[in-house]
Design an enzyme around this catalytic site. Structure first.
Site, PDB file in Angstrom:
ATOM      1  N   ASN A   7       7.315  30.657  23.857  1.00 38.61           N
ATOM      2  CA  ASN A   7       7.610  30.552  22.437  1.00 38.61           C
ATOM      3  C   ASN A   7       9.109  30.308  22.271  1.00 38.61           C
ATOM      4  O   ASN A   7       9.911  31.236  22.330  1.00 38.61           O
ATOM      5  CB  ASN A   7       7.183  31.837  21.722  1.00 38.61           C
ATOM      6  CG  ASN A   7       7.445  31.799  20.224  1.00 38.61           C
ATOM      7  OD1 ASN A   7       8.033  30.855  19.707  1.00 38.61           O
ATOM      8  ND2 ASN A   7       7.019  32.837  19.529  1.00 38.61           N
ATOM      9  N   ARG A  91       4.247  27.294  21.546  1.00 39.30           N
ATOM     10  CA  ARG A  91       4.485  27.175  20.108  1.00 39.30           C
ATOM     11  C   ARG A  91       5.292  25.904  19.874  1.00 39.30           C
ATOM     12  O   ARG A  91       6.331  25.691  20.475  1.00 39.30           O
ATOM     13  CB  ARG A  91       5.266  28.378  19.598  1.00 39.30           C
ATOM     14  CG  ARG A  91       5.742  28.223  18.157  1.00 39.30           C
ATOM     15  CD  ARG A  91       6.936  29.117  17.885  1.00 39.30           C
ATOM     16  NE  ARG A  91       7.452  28.924  16.542  1.00 39.30           N
ATOM     17  CZ  ARG A  91       8.733  28.983  16.229  1.00 39.30           C
ATOM     18  NH1 ARG A  91       9.634  29.204  17.154  1.00 39.30           N
ATOM     19  NH2 ARG A  91       9.115  28.820  14.994  1.00 39.30           N
ATOM     20  N   HIS A 180       7.085  28.427  11.158  1.00 36.49           N
ATOM     21  CA  HIS A 180       6.819  29.833  11.497  1.00 36.49           C
ATOM     22  C   HIS A 180       5.367  30.201  11.189  1.00 36.49           C
ATOM     23  O   HIS A 180       5.048  31.351  10.920  1.00 36.49           O
ATOM     24  CB  HIS A 180       7.756  30.782  10.745  1.00 36.49           C
ATOM     25  CG  HIS A 180       9.206  30.600  11.057  1.00 36.49           C
ATOM     26  ND1 HIS A 180      10.186  30.591  10.078  1.00 36.49           N
ATOM     27  CD2 HIS A 180       9.856  30.398  12.235  1.00 36.49           C
ATOM     28  CE1 HIS A 180      11.365  30.402  10.642  1.00 36.49           C
ATOM     29  NE2 HIS A 180      11.197  30.285  11.945  1.00 36.49           N
ATOM     30  N   ARG A 241      21.831  27.108   9.943  1.00 37.58           N
ATOM     31  CA  ARG A 241      21.294  26.103   9.013  1.00 37.58           C
ATOM     32  C   ARG A 241      21.638  26.481   7.581  1.00 37.58           C
ATOM     33  O   ARG A 241      21.606  27.653   7.213  1.00 37.58           O
ATOM     34  CB  ARG A 241      19.773  25.997   9.162  1.00 37.58           C
ATOM     35  CG  ARG A 241      19.322  25.560  10.525  1.00 37.58           C
ATOM     36  CD  ARG A 241      17.800  25.434  10.570  1.00 37.58           C
ATOM     37  NE  ARG A 241      17.321  25.773  11.904  1.00 37.58           N
ATOM     38  CZ  ARG A 241      16.202  26.406  12.154  1.00 37.58           C
ATOM     39  NH1 ARG A 241      15.427  26.815  11.159  1.00 37.58           N
ATOM     40  NH2 ARG A 241      15.840  26.668  13.385  1.00 37.58           N
ATOM     41  N   GLU A 385       3.556  36.326  17.517  1.00 40.65           N
ATOM     42  CA  GLU A 385       3.144  34.929  17.561  1.00 40.65           C
ATOM     43  C   GLU A 385       2.450  34.606  18.873  1.00 40.65           C
ATOM     44  O   GLU A 385       1.554  33.753  18.935  1.00 40.65           O
ATOM     45  CB  GLU A 385       4.357  34.026  17.377  1.00 40.65           C
ATOM     46  CG  GLU A 385       5.053  34.195  16.031  1.00 40.65           C
ATOM     47  CD  GLU A 385       6.393  33.480  15.981  1.00 40.65           C
ATOM     48  OE1 GLU A 385       6.388  32.283  15.625  1.00 40.65           O
ATOM     49  OE2 GLU A 385       7.416  34.101  16.309  1.00 40.65           O
TER      50      GLU A 385
END
Length: 402
Positions: A7, A91, A180, A241, A385
């Site tokens: 991931n 992922r 996500h 970001r 996840e």
């Protein structure tokens, strides 16, 4: 079946190695601060101890190589040969319109992910390096990609379309995708288990707050809106970001700094956010430490960061027509208590009342942090996840008979 999950985040790589017969974790760890000073891998040993190894990790390629080295290590690993890995799940942040569900990797899938790199400049290239690293080391081992945008594919068109000429969507697939997704999917299901909610009759706001951050509005188990957009750049202020910004500000900056489109994209993705405001770091732990030491710009960055999360929570309460639960997850969401407190402060009129004392004690643990009389439950749910990816990988590989 034994499944390895990789991931890759914007500055991190988590890995877990599962025995899917009982979903037990045979090995796990995480690489952090990729591209930053003091990068490291932290491996969790079977006895619960953690071992941290410092390393020079300028890119995800070096990070993935270090994960394999640790898995094979005689002291801290779990395998003697890569042949013990039956399948690998990855992922993938951006599947665009090409991939709306998980898929077994072949050459066309690798090419498709590469074609989408422009839409996820920080992530997809890193994912592809992970896939190709496995290709070179275990060429016969099946791999599966689980796409972040798949969970958000239930958004209605009026939520995912931009107000630009419609032919841009028809010709170039310009729209909001959201990311996500594996995290939002897991924690929205898990919080219903914790609270005894029927997911098919629920209104949930999930806050995945890490180096990359997004918020999702989930109605009856399906996403109706999310903060990220065509790429993971939009929405909240993040580690490096900028999040939401006036498009005219972008062209104005390009003109003033004489930047080309790709240079501007890098500027907004890699040099902005809390890093751009503080000039210190993209890691929120560094920013929080600097703020506590009295650094004015670090304090400003935290105010900006928390305020934008609060705005999205308020907007999604409106979009959902109310809310049953607000979920905090990912590195910052699970551990940074001040952010949770500030983002939920003064929302009592919406039925949101956080227990300040309890919140201050929760660092990475599953817990309800709202007061007993809060109409809206505020819950910290550590994301997983990897188990979502492992389950999809097992299902697809078994169906394919590989």
């Amino acid at each position: 079946m034994k499944v390895l999950v990789l991931n890759c985040g914007s500055s991190s790589i988590k890995y877990k190695f599962y025995n899917m017969d009982d979903e037990s974790v045979l090995a796990q760890g995480g690489v952090e601060r990729i591209g930053l000073d003091n990068a490291f891998i932290k491996v969790k040993l079977p006895n619960g101890e953690k071992k941290q190894i410092m390393a020079d990790l300028p890119t995800h390629k070096e990070g993935v190589s270090l994960v394999f080295k640790c898995l094979l290590d005689s002291e801290i690993g779990a395998i003697k040969s890569l042949d013990e890995i039956d399948a690998v799940g990855h992922r993938i942040v951006q599947g665009g319109d090409k991939y709306k569900q998980s898929i077994i990797v072949d050459k066309s899938v690798e090419d498709g992910i590469e074609e989408l790199c422009d839409l996820a400049p920080v992530h997809n290239a890193g994912h592809l390096k992970g896939i190709r690293a496995v290709d070179s080391l275990m060429p016969t081992t099946p791999q599966v990609c689980v796409f972040d945008n798949a969970f958000h594919s239930t958004m209605p068109d009026y939520a995912y379309l931009y107000a630009v000429p419609y032919e841009l969507y028809q010709k170039y697939h310009i729209r909001r995708y959201g990311f996500h997704g594996t995290s939002h999917r897991y924690v929205s299901q898990r919080v219903c288990e914790i609270l005894g909610l029927d997911i098919n009759n629920s209104k949930i706001i999930t806050c995945h707050i890490g180096n990359g951050a997004s918020v999702a509005a989930i109605l009856n188990g399906k996403v109706i809106d999310t903060s990220m957009g065509l790429t993971p750049l939009a929405g909240l202020m993040m580690g490096s970001r900028c999040g939401d910004i006036d498009a005219s500000a972008v062209t104005y900056i390009m003109d003033k700094l004489n930047l080309k489109p790709q240079e501007m994209s890098s500027y907004l993705n890699k040099e902005s956010g809390v890093l751009g405001i503080t000039g210190i770091s993209s890691d929120m732990r560094d920013i929080e430490n600097a703020a506590h030491e009295g650094n004015d710009r670090a304090q400003l960055a935290l105010k900006m960061y928390n305020y934008r999360i609060k705005k999205y929570i308020g907007a999604y309460v409106a979009a959902l027509g109310g809310v049953d639960a607000i979920v905090w997850t990912a590195g910052v969401g699970e551990n940074q208590t001040d952010t949770r407190e500030e983002a939920c402060a003064n929302l009592e009129y919406l039925g949101i009342k956080i227990d300040v004392e309890k919140n201050a004690k929760i660092h990475g643990d599953e817990a309800i942090i709202s007061t007993p009389d809060s109409k809206v439950k505020v819950v910290v749910v550590p994301t997983d996840e990897e188990i979502v990816i492992a389950r999809d990988t097992k299902e697809l590989v078994e169906k394919a008979g590989k």
